[in-house]
Enzyme design. Sequence first.
Site, PDB file in Angstrom:
ATOM      1  N   GLY A 152       4.794   5.010  -8.586  1.00 42.28           N
ATOM      2  CA  GLY A 152       4.192   6.015  -7.776  1.00 42.28           C
ATOM      3  C   GLY A 152       3.730   5.493  -6.511  1.00 42.28           C
ATOM      4  CB  CYS A 153       3.054   7.154  -3.141  1.00 42.80           C
ATOM      5  SG  CYS A 153       2.179   8.460  -3.831  1.00 42.80           S
ATOM      6  CE1 TYR A 154      -3.770   8.076  -2.627  1.00 43.24           C
ATOM      7  CE2 TYR A 154      -2.891   9.721  -4.134  1.00 43.24           C
ATOM      8  CZ  TYR A 154      -3.629   9.426  -2.968  1.00 43.24           C
ATOM      9  OH  TYR A 154      -4.277  10.241  -2.147  1.00 43.24           O
ATOM     10  CB  THR A 167       3.418   1.292  -4.396  1.00 41.54           C
ATOM     11  OG1 THR A 167       4.386   1.843  -5.222  1.00 41.54           O
ATOM     12  CG2 THR A 167       3.776   0.175  -3.714  1.00 41.54           C
ATOM     13  CD  GLU A 205       2.061   3.047  -0.571  1.00 41.49           C
ATOM     14  OE1 GLU A 205       2.427   1.970  -0.954  1.00 41.49           O
ATOM     15  OE2 GLU A 205       2.144   4.181  -1.341  1.00 41.49           O
TER      16      GLU A 205
END
Length: 317
Positions: A135-137, A139, A288
């Site tokens: 997942g983005c968060y 990461t 990011e």
Amino acid sequence: MRPVARTVGIVGARGYVGSELIRLLAAHPQFELAFVSSREREGQPLAAHEPGYAGELRYVAHGPEAAAGQGVDALVLALPNGKAAPFVAAAEAQAPRTVVVDLSADYRFDDGWYYGLPELTRGKYAGQRRISNPGCYATAMQLAVAPMLDALAGPVQCFGVSGYSGAGTTPSDKNDPDKLRDNLMPYSLTNHVHEREATRQLGHEVQFLPHVAPHFRGLTITANLPLARAFAREEVVARYRARYAGEPLVRVVDEAPWVSRIAGRHEVELGGFTLSPDGRRLVAVATEDNLLKGAATQALQNLNLAFGFPETTGIPL
């Protein structure tokens, strides 16, 4: 002589992440888009929707069996959570050698899948053909915490703010520009899937407080790390620089990074390292682009890894 391109099919290609991945794959020297599936756009030319693509492909509407039956080298699932299983089952039955990269959370807690956060997990990759994209968060949180993991004294708290592209294209309060204007919208303040994901992968409790902001793309994490002993700032910064030395998609900077500067870029920035007066509490900031290193760029890293290409092939640096 140019090597034979590896073919890639994408299911769920209408979303923001699918669009980014199409652009990256279209420019990749070793991958070729074989099909792009979207029920809403079936029959329409891909080039009409994706400026980064100049070929002749049209959107198709492949179900699980049709997608698995195309004979592609890799199948990327860019579907909402809870939708991947039928496609995975069809691939297992019809095309077990096909590499499947799932961008949803459906297999991030499955030990039978490789969890592909390359900067932290590439040493665990041993040819697995089932790859779960982080997942983005999750990461950003893991990269922010990992260098200090052996020195933590308690749960890590992460305050997160993301642009509304992270809420996807299905209309909701979290991607409604009118409701987000001049606003910061908290949601899922306990037990968020990325909280559980980061906790599981780090082996250390992470407490995550997510929010949505009015900007479109990019996320920021402010991590509060309780430390088991006193640290000097120079020692902390040296840990981060040593941990990510040679990692082209992680930049360690001095000042706290700004989310406005990460949009459209492929790396994570870590910085703003600040210690309490007693040196036993560290605050670090990570930013990011949630659609790139938080999703599409990382998927391309994992595809490169699976096929033995240099990990940043096709990723503009």
